[in-house]
Motif scaffolding. Structure first.
Motif, short mmCIF file in Angstrom:
data_model
loop_
_atom_site.label_atom_id
_atom_site.label_comp_id
_atom_site.label_asym_id
_atom_site.label_seq_id
_atom_site.Cartn_x
_atom_site.Cartn_y
_atom_site.Cartn_z
N PHE A 134 4.06 4.77 -7.95
CA PHE A 134 3.19 3.63 -7.70
C PHE A 134 3.59 2.55 -8.70
O PHE A 134 3.94 2.85 -9.84
CB PHE A 134 1.72 4.02 -7.88
N LEU A 135 3.53 1.29 -8.28
CA LEU A 135 4.14 0.23 -9.07
C LEU A 135 3.14 -0.62 -9.86
O LEU A 135 3.50 -1.20 -10.88
CB LEU A 135 4.97 -0.69 -8.15
N HIS A 136 1.90 -0.72 -9.37
CA HIS A 136 0.95 -1.64 -9.99
C HIS A 136 -0.20 -0.87 -10.64
O HIS A 136 -0.52 0.25 -10.23
CB HIS A 136 0.41 -2.61 -8.92
N LEU A 137 -0.83 -1.50 -11.62
CA LEU A 137 -1.97 -0.88 -12.32
C LEU A 137 -3.05 -0.44 -11.34
O LEU A 137 -3.76 0.54 -11.59
CB LEU A 137 -2.55 -1.89 -13.33
N PHE A 138 -3.19 -1.15 -10.21
CA PHE A 138 -4.28 -0.85 -9.27
C PHE A 138 -3.82 -0.01 -8.08
O PHE A 138 -4.46 -0.03 -7.03
CB PHE A 138 -4.93 -2.15 -8.80
N VAL A 190 1.70 7.37 1.65
CA VAL A 190 1.48 7.22 3.09
C VAL A 190 0.74 5.91 3.40
O VAL A 190 1.00 5.27 4.41
CB VAL A 190 0.67 8.42 3.64
N ILE A 191 -0.20 5.53 2.54
CA ILE A 191 -0.98 4.30 2.77
C ILE A 191 -0.60 3.27 1.71
O ILE A 191 -0.56 3.58 0.52
CB ILE A 191 -2.49 4.60 2.76
N THR A 192 -0.28 2.06 2.17
CA THR A 192 0.11 1.00 1.25
C THR A 192 -1.02 0.68 0.28
O THR A 192 -2.18 0.53 0.68
CB THR A 192 0.50 -0.26 2.05
N GLU A 193 -0.67 0.59 -1.01
CA GLU A 193 -1.64 0.25 -2.04
C GLU A 193 -1.44 -1.21 -2.46
O GLU A 193 -0.62 -1.92 -1.90
CB GLU A 193 -1.48 1.21 -3.24
N PHE A 194 -2.17 -1.61 -3.49
CA PHE A 194 -2.18 -3.01 -3.92
C PHE A 194 -0.77 -3.57 -4.12
O PHE A 194 -0.44 -4.64 -3.64
CB PHE A 194 -2.99 -3.09 -5.22
N GLY A 195 0.06 -2.82 -4.85
CA GLY A 195 1.40 -3.32 -5.14
C GLY A 195 2.52 -2.37 -4.73
O GLY A 195 3.66 -2.52 -5.15
N THR A 196 2.20 -1.35 -3.94
CA THR A 196 3.20 -0.36 -3.53
C THR A 196 3.19 -0.22 -2.01
O THR A 196 2.15 0.09 -1.43
CB THR A 196 2.91 1.02 -4.16
N ILE A 197 4.34 -0.45 -1.38
CA ILE A 197 4.44 -0.35 0.08
C ILE A 197 4.65 1.09 0.48
O ILE A 197 5.45 1.81 -0.12
CB ILE A 197 5.62 -1.20 0.60
N ALA A 198 3.92 1.53 1.52
CA ALA A 198 4.19 2.82 2.13
C ALA A 198 5.19 2.60 3.26
O ALA A 198 4.93 1.81 4.17
CB ALA A 198 2.90 3.42 2.68
#
Length: 534
Positions: free
Chosen positions: A57-61, A99-107
């Motif tokens: 995961f790339l971002h703090l959130f 599997v699910i895109t997060e704030f700063g990380t693409i799935a």
């Protein structure tokens, strides 16, 4: 109130590392004496899983939500933590990938699928994350772990088990709600989120969720919109993280950080993108402040304007002699602070961390004062007649009211953030004290107290120790606003027992007690003290 320490050893990197769940509560080692009025549980939310298999995961959130609990029981303390079993987490565990895109990380689509099924999976629409890593709060008799999307996750605060996912879109016109509701003494919850307004333009709705129902039905089912704020730009709502509430008014600060919705929907459906890619800063518009009456809800059509700033956390707001006083943790300029919260930045060596913070927006605690009757003075004159503030408001020729703040605290790269007050006694009312987590070049390394009337400050700090947001708890028979304690979870990576729950006297930030556990905890953002009713 600035930090006294540098962090060349880089111990702070440890708070951004994956942690395991705990099966049974761990007993803590107590130093000092736990105040007898502390009972129940300190609940905290934050990221606990920072990679899935080989995918980071790339971002703090982005890290997957973990709920932490310190239990108080007759002077003893235990610690427990569990991952919140969101869809994002469970599916990642099953498929061993994001599997699910997060704030700063693409799935990305599953590489094992052939090109046709990959192509079709792109067009299934946007899957919004339910990764509730930001806060936890009560609605009725239930507790919800939350983020800033339309999903909330009901949790059992005794066992930390995950109960169910709730979609706010099922009940009310909202695209998402913040992790910073206001909760009244009777349990009524107010929150804000952006929505589709009239004529297919964007707007912001304040939602009211009633307290516990006599018939034991779910209060969320009775959620209602009480008032709508217009958007400065039709298809680009501002990012909203919190709002203000006084006894009779709602306060909404519309910053220049915008969500480009067309980009969000377009880019997402075709090639995959993350939330961070959809933010843009409007360098022209500055900041718009809005007021609405609370009951009955009614928008007040006054054009309050000030220069560009970023805003995440309101400290407090109150009414005084025809004015609304608004205290904020501001960030100067129009650039989005989240651009500086990539994990690679936060895990960098200390000199690099400082370089990044040097070019980032600068933090400042500010007081704005909004006149409810801006037409009582002639144009060009300061409308603010409160004797205790230097904040100004001036009516211009085009009916806009230009606001200049009073600065309550300012230190280069030294943020007074994650603010707390004596909420039960003073939320929405005239107050004196604010407490906060001190960020030193974005690294949390102290606890701060500010007298907003005199600007006097206090600090608790120890070397190589990284605290979290301080939670204020009033002494039961306390008279003064600051009669009470602060609870904060401190990580000291090089200590024998690297995590402790620290109890400070809220008067002077002197230590009362600490409860240490021999396990390290990752960063936590927000939380509450939950008193068991027994």
């Amino acid at each position: 109130m600035s930090s006294r320490f540098e962090h060349p050893a880089g111990g702070y990197k440890k708070i951004f590392e994956t942690a395991d769940e705990i099966g049974e509560p761990l007993p803590a080692t107590i130093t000092g004496r736990i105040p007898s009025f502390l009972r129940g549980s300190l609940l905290r939310l934050g990221p606990g899983l920072f990679e899935v298999g080989s995918e980071p995961f790339l971002h703090l959130f982005d890290g997957q939500a973990m709920i932490h609990k310190f239990d108080f029981n007759n002077g003893q303390v235990t610690y427990l933590r569990k991952f919140v079993k969101t869809d994002a987490y469970v599916r990642a565990m099953v498929e061993k990938r994001v599997v699910i895109t997060e704030f700063g990380t693409i799935a990305y689509p599953d590489p094992c699928k052939n090109i046709f099924s990959r192509f079709f999976s792109y067009f299934k629409g946007v899957e919004i994350t339910d990764n509730c890593l930001v806060n936890v709060y009560p609605i009725g008799e239930d507790f919800y772990a939350v983020t800033e999307t339309n999903y909330m996750t009901k949790v059992n605060v005794d066992t930390l088990e995950t109960l169910k996912k709730v979609d706010m879109c099922d009940y009310v016109n909202i695209n998402g709600v913040t992790a910073h509701p206001h909760i009244e003494p009777d349990g009524t919850v107010y929150n804000i989120g952006n929505c589709m307004g009239k004529g297919a333009s964007l707007a912001y709705n304040i939602v009211r969720i009633p307290p516990t129902q006599k018939d034991k039905s779910d209060p969320i089912e009775k959620s209602r919109v009480v008032v709508q704020f217009p958007s400065a730009e039709r298809f680009k709502p501002s990012y909203v993280h919190s709002f203000g509430m006084t006894e009779n008014h709602f306060v909404f600060v519309e910053t220049p950080v915008k969500i480009n919705l067309l980009k969000f929907l377009g880019a997402w459906s075709v090639r995959g993108t993350n939330y961070m890619d959809c933010f843009e800063s409007d360098e022209e518009k500055g900041t718009w402040l809005h007021l609405a009456k609370k009951d009955p809800g009614e928008y007040i059509d006054l054009k309050f304007r000030t220069s560009s700033m970023g805003l995440f956390h309101h400290i407090n707001c109150y009414e005084d002699q025809g004015f609304v006083v608004v205290d904020l943790c501001a960030w100067k300029g129009y650039e989005f602070v989240y651009n500086y919260l990539w994990l690679a930045n936060l895990r960098a060596d200390w000199e690099e961390v400082k370089k990044n913070a040097l070019i980032a927006p600068q933090p400042e605690v500010r007081r704005y004062v909004l006149p409810l009757d801006p037409y009582k003075e002639e144009q060009g004159k300061n409308l603010v007649s409160l004797p205790y503030t230097t904040a100004t408001a001036v009516m211009g020729a085009d009916d806009t009211i230009w606001l200049e703040p009073e600065v309550l605290f300012s230190g280069p790269r030294q943020a007074f953030e994650f603010p707390q007050i004596n909420y039960k006694k003073n939320n929405g009312k005239n107050y004196t004290y604010a407490y906060a987590l001190g960020l030193n070049n974005f690294i949390p390394d102290r606890i701060c107290k500010l007298n907003v009337k005199t600007k006097e400050t206090w600090v608790w700090q120890e070397p190589e120790s990284y605290p979290s947001e301080p939670i204020f708890v009033q002494t039961p028979d306390g008279v003064d606003e600051d009669d009470g304690v602060l609870l904060t979870v401190v990580v000291a990576p090089s200590a024998v027992r690297p995590t402790y729950m620290l109890i400070l006297n809220a008067k002077d930030l002197s230590e009362i007690a600490r409860a240490e556990v021999d396990i390290i905890t990752p960063v936590t953002f927000h939380g509450i003290l939950y008193f068991k009713s027994n």
